[in-house]
Design a protein around this motif. Structure first.
Motif, PDB file in Angstrom:
ATOM      1  N   UNK A   1     -84.196 -35.757-120.399  1.00 39.76           N
ATOM      2  CA  UNK A   1     -84.186 -35.183-119.164  1.00 39.76           C
ATOM      3  C   UNK A   1     -83.552 -33.573-119.222  1.00 39.76           C
ATOM      4  N   UNK A   2     -83.831 -32.898-120.543  1.00 42.66           N
ATOM      5  CA  UNK A   2     -83.484 -31.570-120.639  1.00 42.66           C
ATOM      6  C   UNK A   2     -83.926 -30.669-119.629  1.00 42.66           C
ATOM      7  N   UNK A   3     -85.301 -31.038-119.327  1.00 42.01           N
ATOM      8  CA  UNK A   3     -85.891 -29.928-118.246  1.00 42.01           C
ATOM      9  C   UNK A   3     -85.043 -29.934-116.727  1.00 42.01           C
ATOM     10  N   UNK A   4     -84.607 -31.432-116.539  1.00 37.86           N
ATOM     11  CA  UNK A   4     -84.026 -31.220-115.243  1.00 37.86           C
ATOM     12  C   UNK A   4     -82.622 -30.617-115.291  1.00 37.86           C
ATOM     13  N   UNK A   5     -81.782 -30.579-116.206  1.00 36.73           N
ATOM     14  CA  UNK A   5     -80.551 -29.959-116.234  1.00 36.73           C
ATOM     15  C   UNK A   5     -80.943 -28.403-116.674  1.00 36.73           C
ATOM     16  N   UNK A   6     -81.988 -28.231-117.240  1.00 36.54           N
ATOM     17  CA  UNK A   6     -82.160 -26.752-117.426  1.00 36.54           C
ATOM     18  C   UNK A   6     -82.589 -26.109-116.057  1.00 36.54           C
ATOM     19  N   UNK A   7     -83.490 -26.854-115.233  1.00 36.96           N
ATOM     20  CA  UNK A   7     -83.621 -26.399-113.787  1.00 36.96           C
ATOM     21  C   UNK A   7     -82.462 -26.052-112.730  1.00 36.96           C
ATOM     22  N   UNK A   8     -81.581 -26.938-113.040  1.00 36.95           N
ATOM     23  CA  UNK A   8     -80.120 -26.937-112.226  1.00 36.95           C
ATOM     24  C   UNK A   8     -79.132 -27.427-113.121  1.00 36.95           C
ATOM     25  N   UNK A   9     -78.505 -26.391-113.832  1.00 33.57           N
ATOM     26  CA  UNK A   9     -77.337 -26.405-114.637  1.00 33.57           C
ATOM     27  C   UNK A   9     -76.164 -27.270-114.144  1.00 33.57           C
ATOM     28  N   UNK A  10     -75.719 -27.129-113.002  1.00 31.14           N
ATOM     29  CA  UNK A  10     -74.753 -27.709-112.284  1.00 31.14           C
ATOM     30  C   UNK A  10     -74.848 -29.066-112.372  1.00 31.14           C
ATOM     31  N   UNK A  11     -76.014 -29.848-112.501  1.00 33.20           N
ATOM     32  CA  UNK A  11     -75.958 -31.367-112.857  1.00 33.20           C
ATOM     33  C   UNK A  11     -75.097 -31.609-114.036  1.00 33.20           C
ATOM     34  N   UNK A  12     -74.950 -31.048-115.056  1.00 27.13           N
ATOM     35  CA  UNK A  12     -74.497 -31.245-116.441  1.00 27.13           C
ATOM     36  C   UNK A  12     -73.084 -31.487-116.072  1.00 27.13           C
TER      37      UNK A  12
END
Length: 450
Positions: A305-316
Motif C-alpha cells: 500500500x505504499x502508493x496509498x500513503x505516498x498520495x496522502x502521507x497523513x495516513x501513516x
C-alpha cells in the motif's frame, strides 16, 4: 513473616561463624521451609554441614523444600542409609517428586536401600504419566471397610494415625477396594460406637482417575472446596488421594507456565535467580525469532500500500494508534478467555458462545473508541472530515476483528490439543497488526479514492 526472616538471618550468621551449638538450638525453632531457604542462601561448603545437624524427620521435611542443585548436593553427600531413612519418613508423593529430580545413579542408591514395600509403592507412582493425577497423589490416607461400626473405624484411625497426615476425611471401600463413599472425622466422633459407618458415609464422592490431567484434578479440589480428593484406577479401586497442598503447587506451576508462554518465553523449571544467562536467553530467543519473522508480514503489507500513503502521507501517522489499539483489544480478550479456560469456566465446545459474546463486546467498545477518535480528529485536523471518518471506521473494524481473534484463537488451540497460553498477547498482536493494516488501507482506498 518478618520474625521468621530475622531468625533465618541469625541462623545464617551462626552457620557462617561456625557456632554449631547455638545453631542447633536455632534450627529447632525454624519451620522446615525456612531451613530450606537458609540452606539455599549458604555457601556450598556450609550447606551439607547445616543439613547434618537436623533430626531424621526434620531432615526429611526440609529435603522436600530444597530445589535442583541443593537436592543433588545433599543426596551426593549423604550415605545410602541416610537417604533411605529420609525416604521412609516422606509421604510417597513427595518422595516421588524428589526422585524425579535426581540423577539415575542416586535414584538407584535410594531404591536399593529402602524397604520392599516403600520401593514397590514408589515404583508404582513413578510409572504414572508426569502430568496425571496419579503422579501427584499420595498413599497417605485412611481407608475403612464397609460394614464397620463407628467404634471399629475409630480404632483403625488410631492405629493408622501415626503414619497418616490426612485424617480429616476417611474413605470407605468395598471388598475389592472399590470406592463407595467418604465420612468426615467429625461425623465419626459424634456418632454412636455401635452405629454402622455405612449409615454415615456420603455416597458418590467426587473423585479423579489416575490418568486424569493433574491441573483438572487440582481444579476439582478448588471447585468443591475439598481438602483431599480420592483417586481411583480404571476399575474404580481407591489407590490414593490428592491433597490440597499438592493442588496448590500444581496450580502455581501451571499459572507460572502460562504466564511465561503468554510473555513469549519457553517455560523454565528453575527459579529466576538460579537460572543462567544463556538458559534465560535460550528460553526467550525462539519465540522472539518467530515473532520477528512473522512481523515481516506487516512490512510486506505496508509495501503493497505504499502508493496509498505516498498520495496522502497523513495516513501513516495513524498507523501506530490503530495497530496498538487492535493489539491491546485482542490481548484483553485472549487473557480473559485463557483465564476462563484455566479455571475450567470455558471449554473448547463453548467456541460459538465466546465468539458471539466477544462480537457484541467488540461492537460496543469499537463504537465508543471510534466516536471519541472521530471527534478528536475533527478538532486536531480540521478540514479533513473524510480522513477522520476513514481512521475511525478502520478503528472500529480493527477492534471488532482483534477481539474476535483474541477470543477464538485460544479455543482453537485447545481444540487442537495445544496450550491456549501460546495464543496470547505477542502472537495475537502480530496477527492483529497485519489484519488492521489491510483493513485500514482498504477503507482508505474506498473512502478517499486512493
Amino acid at each position: 513473616m518478618y520474625e521468621n526472616q530475622k531468625w533465618i538471618e541469625e541462623a545464617r550468621e551462626l552457620a557462617l561463624s561456625g557456632n554449631t551449638t547455638e545453631l542447633r538450638e536455632q534450627l529447632r525453632e525454624l519451620d522446615p521451609v525456612d531451613i530450606a531457604q537458609l540452606i539455599e542462601e549458604l555457601p556450598r561448603r556450609a550447606k551439607a554441614a547445616v543439613f547434618r545437624m537436623l533430626g531424621k524427620e526434620q531432615a526429611a521435611q526440609v529435603f522436600t523444600y530444597l530445589e535442583g542443585e541443593d537436592v543433588q548436593l545433599i543426596a551426593s553427600m549423604a550415605g545410602d542409609g541416610e537417604l533411605a531413612e529420609m525416604m521412609e519418613f516422606l509421604p510417597v508423593d513427595d518422595a516421588v517428586d524428589l526422585l524425579e529430580e535426581m540423577p539415575a545413579g542416586v535414584v538407584k542408591r535410594i531404591l536399593r536401600n529402602t524397604s520392599r514395600a516403600t520401593r514397590e509403592t514408589i515404583n508404582k507412582f513413578l510409572n504414572y504419566p508426569e502430568d496425571s493425577a496419579g503422579s501427584i497423589m499420595t498413599a497417605e490416607f485412611v481407608e475403612l471397610k464397609a460394614g464397620m461400626t463407628v467404634g471399629e473405624a475409630i480404632a483403625r484411625v488410631r492405629q493408622r494415625c501415626e503414619e497418616r497426615d490426612n485424617l480429616d476425611v476417611c474413605y470407605i471401600i468395598g471388598s475389592r477396594r472399590e470406592l463407595m463413599g467418604s465420612v468426615s472425622m467429625k461425623r465419626l466422633l459424634l456418632a454412636r460406637d455401635d452405629q454402622l459407618i455405612d449409615e454415615l458415609m456420603e455416597e458418590d464422592p467426587v473423585f479423579a482417575e489416575t490418568g486424569e490431567d493433574r491441573e483438572t484434578t487440582a481444579l476439582l479440589l478448588a471447585r468443591y472446596d475439598l481438602t483431599a480428593l480420592p483417586v481411583v484406577d480404571g476399575e474404580k479401586r481407591l489407590v490414593g488421594v490428592v491433597t490440597v497442598d499438592d493442588a496448590v503447587d500444581v496450580l502455581s506451576e501451571e499459572a507460572t507456565k502460562d504466564l511465561e508462554q503468554m510473555a513469549a518465553m519457553l517455560p523454565s523449571e528453575t527459579p529466576y535467580l538460579k537460572t543462567g544467562v544463556f538458559s534465560l536467553a535460550k528460553n526467550r530467543i525462539l519465540w522472539l525469532l518467530v515473532l520477528m519473522l512473522s512481523a515481516m508480514i506487516t512490512g510486506a503489507i505496508l509495501t503493497r500500500y505504499e502508493a496509498a500513503f505516498a498520495a496522502m502521507p497523513l495516513l501513516v501517522s495513524f498507523i501506530p494508534m490503530i495497530t496498538d489499539t487492535g493489539g491491546n483489544a485482542g490481548s484483553q480478550s485472549s487473557t480473559m478467555v485463557i483465564r476462563g479456560m484455566g479455571l475450567g469456566e470455558i471449554e473448547a465446545r463453548d467456541g460459538l458462545k465466546v465468539l458471539w459474546k466477544e462480537a457484541r463486546v467488540s461492537l460496543v467498545v469499537g463504537c465508543a473508541l471510534a466516536f471519541v477518535n472521530f471527534l478528536r480528529l475533527l478538532i486536531t485536523n480540521p478540514g479533513n472530515p473524510m480522513v477522520a471518518a476513514t481512521v475511525s471506521i478502520a478503528l472500529l473494524f480493527t477492534v471488532v476483528l482483534a477481539k474476535t481473534i483474541g477470543g477464538v484463537l485460544p479455543i482453537l488451540a485447545k481444540a487442537c490439543k495445544a496450550d491456549p497460553a501460546v495464543m496470547a498477547a505477542p502472537l495475537i498482536t502480530t496477527v492483529v497488526d497485519a489484519c488492521a493494516l489491510v483493513v485500514y488501507f482498504s477503507i482508505a482506498q474506498v473512502l478517499l479514492g486512493l
